[in-house]
Design an enzyme around this catalytic site. Structure first.
Site, PDB file in Angstrom:
ATOM      1  N   TYR A 141     -21.370  43.885  35.795  1.00 43.09           N
ATOM      2  CA  TYR A 141     -20.175  43.176  36.258  1.00 43.09           C
ATOM      3  C   TYR A 141     -20.494  41.696  36.514  1.00 43.09           C
ATOM      4  O   TYR A 141     -19.752  40.806  36.073  1.00 43.09           O
ATOM      5  CB  TYR A 141     -19.665  43.844  37.533  1.00 43.09           C
ATOM      6  CG  TYR A 141     -18.369  43.290  38.075  1.00 43.09           C
ATOM      7  CD1 TYR A 141     -17.146  43.702  37.548  1.00 43.09           C
ATOM      8  CD2 TYR A 141     -18.351  42.384  39.132  1.00 43.09           C
ATOM      9  CE1 TYR A 141     -15.944  43.216  38.052  1.00 43.09           C
ATOM     10  CE2 TYR A 141     -17.163  41.891  39.636  1.00 43.09           C
ATOM     11  CZ  TYR A 141     -15.962  42.301  39.096  1.00 43.09           C
ATOM     12  OH  TYR A 141     -14.778  41.812  39.601  1.00 43.09           O
ATOM     13  N   LYS A 145     -18.967  38.392  34.569  1.00 45.34           N
ATOM     14  CA  LYS A 145     -18.240  37.351  35.294  1.00 45.34           C
ATOM     15  C   LYS A 145     -18.952  36.003  35.204  1.00 45.34           C
ATOM     16  O   LYS A 145     -18.305  34.946  35.156  1.00 45.34           O
ATOM     17  CB  LYS A 145     -18.053  37.766  36.760  1.00 45.34           C
ATOM     18  CG  LYS A 145     -17.174  38.997  36.957  1.00 45.34           C
ATOM     19  CD  LYS A 145     -15.779  38.798  36.402  1.00 45.34           C
ATOM     20  CE  LYS A 145     -14.860  39.965  36.753  1.00 45.34           C
ATOM     21  NZ  LYS A 145     -13.483  39.778  36.228  1.00 45.34           N
TER      22      LYS A 145
END
Length: 234
Positions: A141, A145
């Site tokens: 994740y 990002k």
């Protein structure tokens, strides 16, 4: 004047709040989500997996045919597949990168042609403070990002002369289905926030709305943390 706004991941949480924000301004909002669900008031909805580049292109091009050039695109669709890196499967890694990073690129790539012709537009990626803080169990994740920051800044330089801005909103700990699933650990995370509370999806939507407004036409390539002070110095 009503703007043509596209929001991905609009079925719930931050994406739904962003869609509702623009609907409230009288904009023509087109929602993309895997389920095809969207807040009431959207002009159109498409059931699309943003990891599928062809499906993204078909939906957005159809939206352009119906509503004209895209004025604002908010690439919000995202998933989590948490796990410690040493035990993380290839599927856990690839699924998150495919949705959170590839999907944002496919969305931006498809809307850019209409924005370039119009010499106006705003692209906003939904990032996170996680790559700046480091979050155990979220290597996939955080990597996705972090990739959005590089993508936004590269695109910002490519299209700035055409009147197009590209920015990242980086939420902190926000009250969504994803964070509610954390259970007791949510209280521990809340204790690290200087403002002493979690944020709301509408507070993220307000930041997105600002970056898409005429008040922010001279802002591009930036990362705007909306996190109650969690990542000061980001």
């Amino acid at each position: 004047m009503s703007r043509h706004v596209i929001v991905t991941g609009a079925s719930r949480g931050i994406g739904a709040a962003v869609a509702q924000h623009f609907i409230g301004l009288g904009d023509t909002v087109v929602a993309l989500s895997r389920s095809g669900d969207a807040p009431q008031g959207c002009a159109a909805t498409y059931a699309v997996d943003v990891a599928d580049s062809a499906a993204v292109a078909i939906a957005i091009k159809d939206s352009i045919d119906r509503f004209g050039a895209v004025d604002v695109a908010v690439a919000n669709a995202g998933i989590t597949r948490d796990g410690l890196a040493m035990r993380m499967s290839d599927d856990q890694w690839r699924e998150v990168l495919a949705t959170n990073l590839d999907g944002a690129f496919y969305t931006a790539r498809t809307v850019l042609a209409s924005m370039v012709r119009a010499r106006h537009g705003s692209i906003i990626f939904m990032g996170s403070v996680s790559p700046f803080l480091g979050v155990p169990g979220q290597a996939n994740y955080a990597a996705a990002k972090a990739g959005l920051v590089g993508l936004a800044r590269s695109l910002a330089k490519e299209v700035a002369s055409r009147g197009i801005t590209v920015n990242v909103v980086a939420p902190g700990f926000i009250d969504t289905d994803m964070t509610q699933a954390l259970g007791d650990s949510a209280d521990q995370m809340t204790a690290t926030i200087p403002m002493g509370r979690v944020g709301t999806p509408s507070e993220i939507a307000d930041a997105v709305g600002f970056l898409a407004s005429n008040h922010a036409r001279y802002i591009t390539g930036t990362v705007l943390a909306v996190d109650g002070g969690l990542a000061m110095g980001l």
